[in-house]
Design a protein around this motif. Structure first.
Motif, PDB file in Angstrom:
ATOM      1  N   LEU A  86       0.841  -1.195   0.000  1.00  0.00           N
ATOM      2  CA  LEU A  86       0.000   0.000   0.000  1.00  0.00           C
ATOM      3  C   LEU A  86       0.873   1.240   0.000  1.00  0.00           C
ATOM      4  O   LEU A  86       1.934   1.264   0.612  1.00  0.00           O
ATOM      5  CB  LEU A  86      -0.901   0.013   1.235  1.00  0.00           C
TER       6      LEU A  86
ATOM      7  N   ASP B  86       0.739   5.704   0.054  1.00  0.00           N
ATOM      8  CA  ASP B  86      -0.064   6.908   0.229  1.00  0.00           C
ATOM      9  C   ASP B  86       0.451   7.997  -0.691  1.00  0.00           C
ATOM     10  O   ASP B  86       1.661   8.169  -0.840  1.00  0.00           O
ATOM     11  CB  ASP B  86       0.025   7.424   1.671  1.00  0.00           C
TER      12      ASP B  86
ATOM     13  N   LYS C  31      -3.279  12.472  -0.214  1.00  0.00           N
ATOM     14  CA  LYS C  31      -3.457  11.597   0.946  1.00  0.00           C
ATOM     15  C   LYS C  31      -4.220  10.313   0.599  1.00  0.00           C
ATOM     16  O   LYS C  31      -4.625   9.568   1.476  1.00  0.00           O
ATOM     17  CB  LYS C  31      -4.197  12.313   2.093  1.00  0.00           C
TER      18      LYS C  31
ATOM     19  N   ARG D  29      -4.884   6.575  -0.401  1.00  0.00           N
ATOM     20  CA  ARG D  29      -4.143   5.341  -0.177  1.00  0.00           C
ATOM     21  C   ARG D  29      -4.548   4.336  -1.244  1.00  0.00           C
ATOM     22  O   ARG D  29      -5.713   4.138  -1.512  1.00  0.00           O
ATOM     23  CB  ARG D  29      -4.442   4.780   1.213  1.00  0.00           C
TER      24      ARG D  29
ATOM     25  N   SER E  78      -0.218   8.065  -8.306  1.00  0.00           N
ATOM     26  CA  SER E  78      -1.464   7.801  -7.579  1.00  0.00           C
ATOM     27  C   SER E  78      -2.640   7.808  -8.558  1.00  0.00           C
ATOM     28  O   SER E  78      -2.669   8.632  -9.468  1.00  0.00           O
ATOM     29  CB  SER E  78      -1.669   8.836  -6.481  1.00  0.00           C
TER      30      SER E  78
END
Length: 580
Positions: free
Chosen positions: A96, A98, A103, A105, A184
RNA sequence: GCGGGUGUAGCUCAAUGGUAGAGCGCCUGCUUCCCAAGCAGGACACGAGGGUUCGAUUCCCUUCACCCGCUCCA
């Protein structure tokens, strides 16, 4: 049970129930005097009885009263191979990461991987968010990205391991950072934290010597060498070959990753897991159980007990906690018959929940969609309960095919097939037929069962007191067999021989194995109210007439109605009511 | 983990930069003849740690826990 059809629509019901649980000794927060422990709860005297009663009812229904189901009680810790074979070790150890800006995850293995070399633009949901994120980036990383609406640009993927900032009009990066090749998912940001292993399972070293000492010593030795990778290879030899975790860590060149792999390697032989479900023991012991009990499919193995999971989020009181209790059964049947057994167990399980419920309409089945099914299941139905926050799972009834037995047969090398000497293999026509049974698994949450029946039982009724003022009566309308205390024995007043008479009755009840309480404190009304609140279904009251006519009043919790019965019949009457 | 809220007696709440108060509950005694009665006594609290201050429950920081939203499951 006698109740109005509509359940109370009280949005504070959770809050009130949690308060009642604490006040009356059902559920306390774990380690409360030390500030509490996240998501851990202790069952107080009444909660322990309630949970025990619920689980006994399950066992009675699923094991005791069925010819073709047997029970086991397996160890919580098992060989780590069990969890590798079941897929729990790998499937839940996803890395995992972040996003340092949003922010968010996410799982690293599922993150987008932009083309290299190429621009890395951040796409925010709106202009406001873009502005906020630009400020965060400027503050934390010292660069001013160009903002165009909701898009931030200026970052560039330079190579598979590096990205940089190229200000508008420039051609070369003014600043660079190491990169892992993905961004992300939500905004496409390359500023990320290190990959962290999130494991589902609780791990603990088994053995008298703490392996952390070995980790410390090996790490100290290896890090003293000028070349860590070479030192690791020299120290571990074959265990550090290219295709091993250790080997891959060395290949990555990441020191933290290497040391992590070293720690794993050093501790590997001592580490065991606390089971994340009770099911696997029933597969692993399938052959032992079948042979020792001379069973042949269709038959079931049942088990109740604690399981442990590091949940991403714990919530709703005892609904989702890291330590929880399950009531599971693996039903082994002939391949091809799983559909009919699924129907059978679906019906049986729903009937069981309904048996103890005031509001059956709050229970329903929810079939799993195809894409929602776990890799091992070909069909799955959840029994859901309508909690105050919405519908949520109570039990999962899964058709697990022969997946688990197959996995354990392969991993252990043990032939787990059932040898059917009576029937021919439908494919080859030859006898005997060797097959891995298919499995239907009704897996219920005992802890969730406690919560749902507490919610189902919680009632508030407004009634008028002796002065005509409205007062609230709180009643837990628990099924009598679930109720922690079955009967309260109350002298109307605590004098004139009434307590003595009441003592005789309670002694008889306790002797007969009926959970009962004697109470002489306060007024009779208060004592009734108190027992309503903890769900005691019956109150036996001794009054002055009792001394003359040998009769007492038996009060029903739900209706508050009273009938007069002979003292000699009190025990029998209570027991009869519990058997209904 | 992230965002928002909360933390004062067993429970529900109040007040306050100068050492905390009520209702209910609880304990003791008296009284009390069926649904949270009365009288008289009594015990019990600022989640934890640090900082500012002469002084902090109050202001600040950290931490722990809980509740509400995002992810997963029995």
């Amino acid at each position: 049970m006698s109740s109005p059809a509509a359940a109370p629509a009280n949005h504070d019901v959770m809050k009130k129930l949690v308060a009642l649980c604490k006040n009356r000794g059902f559920v306390f927060q774990s380690s409360e005097i030390y500030g509490g422990l996240k998501s851990a709860y202790d069952y107080g005297p009444l909660g322990a009885e309630l949970k025990r009663n619920l689980m006994s009812e399950w066992w009675r229904d699923m094991v005791t009263t069925r010819e073709n189901v047997v029970g086991i009680d397996a160890s919580i810790i098992m060989r780590p191979e069990v969890w590798r074979a079941s897929g729990h070790a790998a499937g839940f150890a996803d890395p995992l990461v972040d996003c340092q800006v949003s922010k968010e995850r996410f799982r690293a293995d599922k993150a987008p991987r932009p083309t290299v070399p190429g621009p890395l633009s951040l796409t925010c949901t709106d202009k406001g968010q873009a502005k906020t994120y630009a400020e965060i980036i400027e503050k934390n990383f010292g660069i001013a990205l160009e903002r165009d609406g909701n898009v931030l640009s200026g970052l560039v993927a330079l190579s598979a391991t590096e990205f940089g900032f190229v200000p508008k009009g420039e051609t070369a990066p003014t600043k660079t950072w190491p990169w892992r090749g993905y961004v992300s998912p939500l905004i496409g940001c390359p500023f990320l934290t290190a990959e962290k292993q999130f494991n589902l399972m609780f791990r603990t070293p088994l053995g008298a010597v703490d392996p952390m000492q070995d980790v410390a010593e090996v790490t100290a030795k290896l890090t003293a060498e000028p070349d860590l990778a070479a030192a690791i290879t020299a120290h571990f030899g074959k265990a550090a070959a290219a295709d091993t975790t250790l080997g891959k860590a060395i290949a990555s060149g990441d020191r933290a990753k290497m040391l992590r792999a070293v720690a794993e390697q050093v501790t590997a032989s001592a580490m065991v897991y606390l089971r994340p479900e009770t099911a696997q023991a029933m597969f692993v012991q399938f052959k032992n159980v079948m042979n020792s009990m001379s069973l042949k499919p269709p038959f079931g193995i049942a088990q109740m007990g604690k399981s442990f999971r590091n949940e991403v989020t714990v919530e709703h009181f005892i609904f989702r906690s890291c330590e929880f209790e399950q009531m599971e059964m693996e039903f082994f049947c002939e391949p091809g018959t799983q559909g009919q057994w699924m129907d059978f167990w679906k019906e049986a399980r729903m009937a069981w929940w309904h048996r103890y419920a005031n509001y059956p309409q709050k229970f329903k089945f929810r079939p799993h969609e195809k894409d929602e099914l776990a890799h091992y299941a070909d069909q799955c139905f959840d029994v859901e309960y309508e909690y105050p926050w919405g519908w949520g799972e109570l039990e999962g009834i899964a058709s697990r095919t022969d997946h688990d037995l197959h996995a354990h047969m392969e991993a252990s090398g043990e032939d787990l097939r059932f040898i059917d000497t009576e029937n021919a293999d439908p494919k080859t026509g030859a006898k005997p037929w060797r097959y891995l049974p298919y499995v239907i698994e009704p897996a219920a949450g005992a802890t969730r069962g406690v919560l749902c029946f507490l919610l189902d039982a919680y009632h508030e009724e407004t009634r008028l007191d002796h002065e005509g003022k409205p007062t609230t009566r709180t009643v837990l309308k628990l099924h009598p067999r679930l109720a922690p205390i079955k009967a309260a024995v109350l002298p109307l007043v605590k004098k004139d021989g009434l307590p003595e008479k009441a003592r005789e009755i309670i002694e008889a009840l306790l002797k007969a194995g009926v959970s009962a309480k004697y109470d002489e404190k306060n007024s009779i009304g208060k004592r009734y109210a108190k027992h309503d609140e903890i769900g005691t279904p019956y109150c036996i009251t001794v009054d002055y007439d009792s001394l003359q006519d040998g009769q007492v009043t038996l009060r029903d919790r739900d209706t508050t109605e009273q009938v007069r019965i002979p003292i000699a019949q009190a025990v029998q009457q209570i027991r009869e009511r519990l058997e209904r």
